[in-house]
Enzyme design. Structure first.
Site, PDB file in Angstrom:
ATOM      1  N   LYS A  34     -39.016   5.156 -42.340  1.00  0.00           N
ATOM      2  CA  LYS A  34     -38.225   5.037 -43.568  1.00  0.00           C
ATOM      3  C   LYS A  34     -38.858   4.064 -44.563  1.00  0.00           C
ATOM      4  O   LYS A  34     -39.013   4.388 -45.746  1.00  0.00           O
ATOM      5  CB  LYS A  34     -36.815   4.569 -43.207  1.00  0.00           C
ATOM      6  CG  LYS A  34     -35.977   4.102 -44.390  1.00  0.00           C
ATOM      7  CD  LYS A  34     -34.645   3.581 -43.930  1.00  0.00           C
ATOM      8  CE  LYS A  34     -34.740   2.255 -43.243  1.00  0.00           C
ATOM      9  NZ  LYS A  34     -35.094   1.133 -44.148  1.00  0.00           N
ATOM     10  N   THR A  35     -39.208   2.878 -44.092  1.00  0.00           N
ATOM     11  CA  THR A  35     -39.752   1.858 -44.994  1.00  0.00           C
ATOM     12  C   THR A  35     -41.071   2.314 -45.600  1.00  0.00           C
ATOM     13  O   THR A  35     -41.341   2.088 -46.780  1.00  0.00           O
ATOM     14  CB  THR A  35     -39.943   0.530 -44.243  1.00  0.00           C
ATOM     15  OG1 THR A  35     -38.691   0.146 -43.661  1.00  0.00           O
ATOM     16  CG2 THR A  35     -40.414  -0.565 -45.177  1.00  0.00           C
ATOM     17  N   ASP A  70     -32.338   1.668 -50.676  1.00  0.00           N
ATOM     18  CA  ASP A  70     -32.570   1.590 -49.231  1.00  0.00           C
ATOM     19  C   ASP A  70     -31.232   1.429 -48.510  1.00  0.00           C
ATOM     20  O   ASP A  70     -30.278   0.881 -49.065  1.00  0.00           O
ATOM     21  CB  ASP A  70     -33.478   0.391 -48.937  1.00  0.00           C
ATOM     22  CG  ASP A  70     -34.007   0.387 -47.512  1.00  0.00           C
ATOM     23  OD1 ASP A  70     -33.892   1.428 -46.832  1.00  0.00           O
ATOM     24  OD2 ASP A  70     -34.542  -0.646 -47.085  1.00  0.00           O
ATOM     25  N   GLU A  71     -31.158   1.898 -47.270  1.00  0.00           N
ATOM     26  CA  GLU A  71     -29.968   1.755 -46.410  1.00  0.00           C
ATOM     27  C   GLU A  71     -28.703   2.238 -47.130  1.00  0.00           C
ATOM     28  O   GLU A  71     -27.672   1.558 -47.143  1.00  0.00           O
ATOM     29  CB  GLU A  71     -29.802   0.286 -45.977  1.00  0.00           C
ATOM     30  CG  GLU A  71     -31.003  -0.307 -45.263  1.00  0.00           C
ATOM     31  CD  GLU A  71     -31.180   0.198 -43.829  1.00  0.00           C
ATOM     32  OE1 GLU A  71     -30.441   1.122 -43.425  1.00  0.00           O
ATOM     33  OE2 GLU A  71     -32.067  -0.310 -43.135  1.00  0.00           O
ATOM     34  N   GLN A 101     -26.564   5.803 -38.491  1.00  0.00           N
ATOM     35  CA  GLN A 101     -26.692   4.359 -38.271  1.00  0.00           C
ATOM     36  C   GLN A 101     -25.775   3.559 -39.192  1.00  0.00           C
ATOM     37  O   GLN A 101     -26.030   2.390 -39.463  1.00  0.00           O
ATOM     38  CB  GLN A 101     -28.145   3.918 -38.470  1.00  0.00           C
ATOM     39  CG  GLN A 101     -29.109   4.503 -37.444  1.00  0.00           C
ATOM     40  CD  GLN A 101     -30.496   3.899 -37.535  1.00  0.00           C
ATOM     41  OE1 GLN A 101     -30.727   2.749 -37.153  1.00  0.00           O
ATOM     42  NE2 GLN A 101     -31.440   4.684 -38.039  1.00  0.00           N
ATOM     43  N   ARG A 128     -33.156   1.575 -30.111  1.00  0.00           N
ATOM     44  CA  ARG A 128     -33.962   0.352 -30.229  1.00  0.00           C
ATOM     45  C   ARG A 128     -35.076   0.347 -29.182  1.00  0.00           C
ATOM     46  O   ARG A 128     -36.021  -0.433 -29.297  1.00  0.00           O
ATOM     47  CB  ARG A 128     -33.108  -0.905 -30.011  1.00  0.00           C
ATOM     48  CG  ARG A 128     -31.962  -1.170 -30.983  1.00  0.00           C
ATOM     49  CD  ARG A 128     -32.374  -1.050 -32.404  1.00  0.00           C
ATOM     50  NE  ARG A 128     -32.126   0.295 -32.911  1.00  0.00           N
ATOM     51  CZ  ARG A 128     -32.604   0.789 -34.032  1.00  0.00           C
ATOM     52  NH1 ARG A 128     -33.396   0.063 -34.776  1.00  0.00           N
ATOM     53  NH2 ARG A 128     -32.324   2.019 -34.423  1.00  0.00           N
TER      54      ARG A 128
END
Length: 732
Positions: A48-49, A235-236, A266, A612
């Site tokens: 994503k980043t 973002d997010e 998420q 994770r």
């Protein structure tokens, strides 16, 4: 993988720009699609980043816009800094002029320019939490409202909630206004806003709310920024609240060039205002929007991804995607059934040592818990076996404020001359012993070279103190004398419970309506549980002192312990997920307060926890938990029931075989018993009706007043009116 070159019209292959090197087709599409609304559904570990920063680099490299025409919004200052550094690295030059930062940072920049539209001067002050609480306390006093009946923290939380929902005082519904401060919530909110204006100040909630107000009421200012920001990147997006959502919609309404990156699976911050519905209705809000799914995962093995997908697929409120990887199947997710919490901690310690012997650094291992009180057992086990650890996003168990307060009471019982402990709790909870009283006690203690408790005992026999302070201090000293006598007669766990109750400390947190209060009460219960392993109070206090000794620097190789909420955005080679039991995970409070929406958020939290892990994932549940000296049988979490059997491996310990039905090592033998247990609890579809007597494991016996789907309003005999899910009660 696509070719790493592009062919220009001459037929000569031109090298790709650095920001497109190594990207997969979906990532490249998200980077190069500039016009129109775009939602990038980026699953866990899908880059994503990288996509967000490469998209920024692409806009700048192709001269599609000047830096000052780009708005890029993040949720943390750290994320903003990293994005700026990455973009500079990709295009080979420093990036200046982009409106890049958090929602609040950008809102402050706007308000410095246009604050006069909402009555603010350019040099306005932003209040911190302490200033806000002090101001609210003044307002309550001015209105003759007892702060004990309406704690300032409760009022502050309500106001922040209203501002996150973009509601000014005049927009509050009657029900919302009635829910706070004995029906005076609206008036107090309005008075608070007026006071802020008079002080030329605002709080954090105002920053975006004021911007929305300006854009709504001043079309010329809105048009200016709609023209300015040709491209908007967010973002997010799944973590946005209502006021952030409205702010973005207003800015993007004209050109529609908004790219939101996020993952509906998420969205785990509903308790602090995040609205997963913002991302779910993106296509409706922005007609003609494109959705690009990033599904290739670069973090986890196939079995781990399939286990996470198997759980999240049970959620209805999601746009849907399936993660995949080409890194191999890896090991199956290990599911461990243990007898109790102590065995759970011992097993995790053994597994950590096994991974360490296999060459895995401690830094690559993490224990992720649902509730803060769970960390105590793991902290103590790691201390016993000599493995260093770090707490991320919170204090170690014995360093938490409520635990330090509780142990300070116990320290004074064991050692009356412990001045530091006495000073910590002499006015906690509030007893009317202010600074003036404490100065007198300190003065007398220094002058006579005696402990504070001895000085206090002398003062209460004189007229130096005001009658109320003298009475309160005498009562506290008498209580300590009585508790000290009982220390030789009662079990130390019972004594500790008595001290916390009779001192008013437990009641103080029960009356607190802040989001942290419930967790602090759970920690106090866990403290009593921790004392059970020691013969007496003295032995326990020595253990606490040793457990809180100073440690080496943070660069040491250590295991990470944190909550599931704190783990978002992190990754580890090996992850341990303990406490997967009904009532703990999914948490009973989430189910009681928000029903199915709460359950779906808890399921998203499970998805975050599993994803994770890169190579090894261990899920644990206990058949029993001991709480307040009572054993409570536990039911494995429904999330365990939802794990795909072909991607998990059951690891049974000791006497666990007798506790669960079924057989075979490839299928989970508890499945049939868990499902049957839930069906028995529910008693059949539609059985529970108004007027029925039922029993709830936590709240006891009660009478159903109303049913709404699977949610019941019940008047419990001792716990009062509660909302619960029908599957957690049984006929009385």
């Amino acid at each position: 993988m696509q070719e790493q070159t592009d062919t220009i019209s001459t037929g000569i292959a031109a090298p790709l720009p650095p920001y497109l090197e190594g990207v997969n087709p979906a990532q490249r599409e998200a980077i190069e699609t500039l016009e129109g609304p775009l939602l990038v559904l980026a699953g866990a570990g899908t880059g994503k980043t990288r996509v967000l920063t490469a998209r920024l680099a692409h806009i700048l490299s192709t001269r599609s816009a000047w830096p000052s025409e780009i708005l890029a919004v993040t949720f943390t200052n750290k994320a903003a800094r990293e994005m700026k550094e990455r973009v500079a690295g990709l295009i080979g030059e420093a990036v200046e002029g982009i409106w890049l930062g958090t929602f609040h940072a950008i809102a402050v920049r706007l308000l410095r320019r246009h604050g006069e539209c909402v009555g603010l001067e350019r040099n306005f002050t932003i209040l911190d939490t302490d200033d806000q609480l002090r101001l609210l306390k003044q307002l309550l006093e001015a209105e003759n409202i007892d702060p004990k009946r309406c704690p300032p923290r409760l009022l502050a939380a309500a106001i922040d909630r209203w501002k996150n929902a973009a509601k000014t005082p005049e927009k509050l519904s009657a029900a919302e206004a009635q829910s706070v401060a004995e029906g005076r919530g609206k008036d107090l909110y309005a008075a608070y806003q007026a006071r802020l204006k008079a002080l030329n100040a605002c709080d954090f909630g105002d920053l975006l709310l004021h911007c929305v107000t300006i854009f709504t009421e001043h079309a010329d200012i809105l048009a200016e920024y709609q023209r300015r920001f040709r491209y908007i990147l967010v973002d997010e997006y799944q973590d946005t609240n209502v006021v952030q959502y409205l702010w973005l919609r207003l800015l993007a309404r004209e050109h529609g060039n908004i790219c939101c990156v996020g993952d509906d699976d998420q969205s785990i911050y509903g308790w602090r205002g995040a609205e997963v519905g913002n991302i779910l209705r993106f296509e409706k809000d922005f007609p003609g929007a494109r959705i690009i799914r990033l599904e290739q995962n670069y973090r986890s093995t196939a079995h781990i991804l399939a286990a996470a997908d198997g759980i999240i697929a049970h959620n209805d409120g999601r746009l849907g995607k399936t993660l995949w990887t080409d890194t191999g199947e890896g090991e199956k997710v290990a599911v461990h059934g243990v007898w109790d919490g102590d065995e759970e901690a011992r097993l995790v310690g053994e597994l950590i040592e096994q991974r360490q012997r296999a060459g895995c650094p401690l830094n690559e291992m993490a224990i992720l818990v649902r509730a803060g009180f769970q960390t105590r057992a793991f902290e103590e086990r790691l201390l016993v076996i000599g493995l260093p650890y770090r707490m991320i996003g919170g204090r170690k168990f014995y360093e938490r404020a409520e635990i330090r307060d509780a142990t300070a009471y116990l320290r004074v019982i064991v050692q009356p001359a412990d001045d530091l402990a006495f000073e910590r709790i002499v006015n906690t909870p509030k007893r009317g012993l202010g600074d003036a009283t404490l100065r007198l006690v300190h003065h007398l203690a220094r002058k006579g070279g005696i402990p504070l408790t001895a000085a206090a005992r002398n003062l209460v026999e004189t007229d130096e103190l005001r009658p109320r302070a003298r009475s309160s201090l005498r009562k506290l000293l008498d209580d300590f004398d009585r508790w000290r006598r009982l220390a030789g007669e009662l079990p130390h766990t019972e004594l500790a419970e008595m001290v916390l109750d009779e001192s008013g400390y437990t009641a103080m947190w029960q009356a607190d309506r802040s989001p942290e209060a419930a967790g602090r009460l759970e920690n106090l219960k866990e403290l009593i549980r921790a004392m059970e392993g020691f013969e007496n109070l003295q032995g326990f206090m020595e253990h606490v002192a040793l457990a809180t000794e100073g440690e080496d620097g943070d660069d040491e190789d250590r295991i990470s312990i944190m909550t599931l909420h704190g783990a978002k955005g992190l990754e580890f080679d090996t992850v341990f997920l303990p406490g997967w039991e009904e009532g703990l995970f999914p948490h009973q409070r989430a189910l009681d307060e928000t029903g199915n929406a709460g359950l779906e958020e808890e399921r998203r939290l499970a998805y975050v926890g599993i994803t994770r892990a890169r190579r090894h994932c261990h899920i644990l549940f206990a058949a029993n938990r001991r709480i307040y000296n009572q054993w409570q049988a536990s039911i494995p979490s429904r999330f365990i029931d939802e794990l795909p059997p072909e991607h998990i491996e059951l690891q049974r310990r000791g006497g666990m075989n007798a506790g669960f039905h079924g057989g075979g090592s490839t299928a989970a033998p508890w499945r049939s018993s868990v499902s049957a247990s839930r069906q028995e609890e529910k008693g059949g579809e539609g059985e529970y009706k108004a007027g029925m007597r039922v029993f709830h494991q936590k709240f006891g016996y009660g009478l159903i007043r109303q049913r709404d789907g699977n949610r019941l309003d019940i008047d419990f005999d001792k716990a009062g009116r509660k909302k619960v899910i029908d599957s957690f009660v049984e006929p009385a």
